[in-house]
Design a protein around this motif. Structure first.
Motif, PDB file in Angstrom:
ATOM      1  N   THR A   1      70.214 -25.155   1.839  1.00 60.93           N
ATOM      2  CA  THR A   1      69.558 -26.266   2.523  1.00 60.93           C
ATOM      3  C   THR A   1      69.214 -27.367   1.527  1.00 60.93           C
ATOM      4  N   ASP A   2      69.238 -28.605   2.017  1.00 65.90           N
ATOM      5  CA  ASP A   2      68.811 -29.745   1.206  1.00 65.90           C
ATOM      6  C   ASP A   2      67.329 -30.036   1.390  1.00 65.90           C
ATOM      7  N   ASP A   3      66.718 -29.393   2.372  1.00 69.32           N
ATOM      8  CA  ASP A   3      65.316 -29.636   2.678  1.00 69.32           C
ATOM      9  C   ASP A   3      64.433 -29.047   1.582  1.00 69.32           C
ATOM     10  N   ARG A   4      63.599 -29.887   0.982  1.00 67.53           N
ATOM     11  CA  ARG A   4      62.745 -29.444  -0.123  1.00 67.53           C
ATOM     12  C   ARG A   4      61.722 -28.399   0.318  1.00 67.53           C
ATOM     13  N   ARG A   5      61.278 -28.478   1.557  1.00 72.29           N
ATOM     14  CA  ARG A   5      60.298 -27.498   2.046  1.00 72.29           C
ATOM     15  C   ARG A   5      60.905 -26.100   2.061  1.00 72.29           C
ATOM     16  N   LEU A   6      62.128 -26.003   2.554  1.00 72.53           N
ATOM     17  CA  LEU A   6      62.782 -24.703   2.642  1.00 72.53           C
ATOM     18  C   LEU A   6      63.186 -24.185   1.268  1.00 72.53           C
ATOM     19  N   GLN A   7      63.599 -25.086   0.374  1.00 73.08           N
ATOM     20  CA  GLN A   7      63.893 -24.664  -0.992  1.00 73.08           C
ATOM     21  C   GLN A   7      62.650 -24.082  -1.652  1.00 73.08           C
ATOM     22  N   ALA A   8      61.503 -24.698  -1.391  1.00 73.62           N
ATOM     23  CA  ALA A   8      60.252 -24.192  -1.962  1.00 73.62           C
ATOM     24  C   ALA A   8      59.925 -22.805  -1.408  1.00 73.62           C
ATOM     25  N   ILE A   9      60.149 -22.587  -0.117  1.00 72.94           N
ATOM     26  CA  ILE A   9      59.879 -21.265   0.459  1.00 72.94           C
ATOM     27  C   ILE A   9      60.808 -20.224  -0.158  1.00 72.94           C
ATOM     28  N   PHE A  10      62.088 -20.561  -0.259  1.00 73.98           N
ATOM     29  CA  PHE A  10      63.038 -19.629  -0.864  1.00 73.98           C
ATOM     30  C   PHE A  10      62.636 -19.238  -2.276  1.00 73.98           C
ATOM     31  N   ILE A  11      62.334 -20.243  -3.095  1.00 75.26           N
ATOM     32  CA  ILE A  11      62.155 -19.989  -4.527  1.00 75.26           C
ATOM     33  C   ILE A  11      60.708 -19.669  -4.885  1.00 75.26           C
ATOM     34  N   ALA A  12      59.763 -20.512  -4.453  1.00 73.73           N
ATOM     35  CA  ALA A  12      58.360 -20.338  -4.867  1.00 73.73           C
ATOM     36  C   ALA A  12      57.662 -19.220  -4.104  1.00 73.73           C
ATOM     37  N   TYR A  13      58.259 -18.758  -3.018  1.00 70.77           N
ATOM     38  CA  TYR A  13      57.622 -17.710  -2.218  1.00 70.77           C
ATOM     39  C   TYR A  13      58.423 -16.406  -2.293  1.00 70.77           C
ATOM     40  N   ALA A  14      59.633 -16.407  -1.756  1.00 70.49           N
ATOM     41  CA  ALA A  14      60.385 -15.156  -1.645  1.00 70.49           C
ATOM     42  C   ALA A  14      60.970 -14.689  -2.980  1.00 70.49           C
ATOM     43  N   PHE A  15      61.708 -15.563  -3.655  1.00 69.58           N
ATOM     44  CA  PHE A  15      62.347 -15.158  -4.916  1.00 69.58           C
ATOM     45  C   PHE A  15      61.301 -14.884  -5.992  1.00 69.58           C
TER      46      PHE A  15
ATOM     47  N   LEU B   1      57.370 -19.187  10.150  1.00 69.43           N
ATOM     48  CA  LEU B   1      57.096 -17.965  10.903  1.00 69.43           C
ATOM     49  C   LEU B   1      57.957 -16.799  10.414  1.00 69.43           C
ATOM     50  N   VAL B   2      59.261 -17.051  10.259  1.00 68.23           N
ATOM     51  CA  VAL B   2      60.176 -15.979   9.832  1.00 68.23           C
ATOM     52  C   VAL B   2      59.851 -15.514   8.414  1.00 68.23           C
ATOM     53  N   SER B   3      59.650 -16.464   7.507  1.00 71.18           N
ATOM     54  CA  SER B   3      59.367 -16.068   6.123  1.00 71.18           C
ATOM     55  C   SER B   3      58.024 -15.357   6.010  1.00 71.18           C
ATOM     56  N   GLY B   4      56.991 -15.909   6.636  1.00 68.69           N
ATOM     57  CA  GLY B   4      55.675 -15.292   6.557  1.00 68.69           C
ATOM     58  C   GLY B   4      55.622 -13.924   7.215  1.00 68.69           C
ATOM     59  N   ALA B   5      56.194 -13.820   8.412  1.00 64.61           N
ATOM     60  CA  ALA B   5      56.148 -12.550   9.142  1.00 64.61           C
ATOM     61  C   ALA B   5      57.002 -11.480   8.464  1.00 64.61           C
ATOM     62  N   SER B   6      58.211 -11.833   8.058  1.00 64.58           N
ATOM     63  CA  SER B   6      59.074 -10.829   7.427  1.00 64.58           C
ATOM     64  C   SER B   6      58.458 -10.322   6.129  1.00 64.58           C
ATOM     65  N   PHE B   7      57.882 -11.224   5.365  1.00 65.65           N
ATOM     66  CA  PHE B   7      57.266 -10.831   4.102  1.00 65.65           C
ATOM     67  C   PHE B   7      56.020  -9.985   4.345  1.00 65.65           C
TER      68      PHE B   7
ATOM     69  N   GLY C   1      60.083  -9.401  -0.905  1.00 69.21           N
ATOM     70  CA  GLY C   1      60.813 -10.581  -1.358  1.00 69.21           C
ATOM     71  C   GLY C   1      62.263 -10.567  -0.910  1.00 69.21           C
ATOM     72  N   LEU C   2      62.915  -9.411  -1.041  1.00 69.86           N
ATOM     73  CA  LEU C   2      64.317  -9.295  -0.622  1.00 69.86           C
ATOM     74  C   LEU C   2      64.464  -9.447   0.888  1.00 69.86           C
ATOM     75  N   VAL C   3      63.583  -8.799   1.651  1.00 68.90           N
ATOM     76  CA  VAL C   3      63.648  -8.909   3.112  1.00 68.90           C
ATOM     77  C   VAL C   3      63.416 -10.355   3.554  1.00 68.90           C
ATOM     78  N   CYS C   4      62.477 -11.026   2.912  1.00 64.65           N
ATOM     79  CA  CYS C   4      62.200 -12.431   3.239  1.00 64.65           C
ATOM     80  C   CYS C   4      63.413 -13.317   2.938  1.00 64.65           C
ATOM     81  N   LEU C   5      64.045 -13.101   1.799  1.00 66.16           N
ATOM     82  CA  LEU C   5      65.248 -13.880   1.462  1.00 66.16           C
ATOM     83  C   LEU C   5      66.347 -13.673   2.493  1.00 66.16           C
TER      84      LEU C   5
END
Length: 197
Positions: free
Chosen positions: A26-40, A143-149, A170-174
């Motif tokens: 994704t090019d969206d900075r919000r989603l990149q932040a969730i991927f990297i700063a949260y899940a990864f 919702l998906v990232s928070g709930a799955s994590f 982290g893996l499940v969230c990714l």
């Protein structure tokens, strides 16, 4: 170990592949932040802990074009809840040993409390970056990232003990976020003010 792996991927030019694969989702900075700063970052926290995940993920976000101050700040916020299970659960294991409490029982209680905070962290990270209104534009991802994590962290902490909650969650969230982006995309791509597409 995490710093060694990071240095190895940089030297072998594999870091660029990791960065491009994360950016291509994704090019969206919000989603990149969730991927990297949260899940990864949580995955790295579970594997190594001791501040290493914040340094590595902040560097990864800066490599994607994030302002260094934003990158460090959101990675530190993302590190708040999962730190209890960092370094293969060392904080919980040591706390249980010092207090004379059963480690699995303490792990379940910690997982209970941190699941609530973990569920809210993606919203918090996005709100810091772009404000609450723009954060809600990506509510399915939040919702998906928070709930799955949160659910995975709780179940792993309760049934398996303190060693794996961050890694598994982290893996499940990714995986959940990647699956979501196969069927859903945000209506607008959010970038930092003044940033060109």
């Amino acid at each position: 170990t995490a710093v060694w792996i990071y240095n190895m991927t940089v030297e072998s030019n594999e870091f660029d592949k990791i960065r491009h694969s994360l950016a291509s989702l994704t090019d969206d900075r919000r989603l990149q932040a969730i991927f990297i700063a949260y899940a990864f970052r949580s995955f790295l926290e579970g594997a190594s802990g001791f501040g290493t995940p914040v340094a590595i993920t902040a560097a990864l976000l800066v490599g994607l074009g994030f302002n260094p101050l934003y990158a460090a700040g959101i990675c530190l916020v993302g590190n708040s809840a999962p730190a209890a299970f960092g370094a293969i659960g060392v904080p919980v294991i040591v706390s249980a040993d010092v207090a004379g409490i059963d480690v699995n029982k303490l792990s379940g209680v910690v997982g209970e409390h941190l699941a609530i905070l973990s569920f809210l962290l993606p919203l918090w990270i996005c709100s810091i970056m772009c404000g609450f209104k723009h954060a809600l534009e990506v509510w399915p991802a939040l919702l998906v990232s928070g709930a799955s994590f949160a659910v995975t962290m709780y179940l792993t902490a309760y049934f398996n003990g303190p060693a794996l909650p961050d890694i598994v969650a982290g893996l499940v969230c990714l995986v959940a976020m990647i699956a979501l982006l196969k069927v859903w995309k945000p209506k607008t791509i959010w970038r930092f003010p003044g940033e060109v597409a």
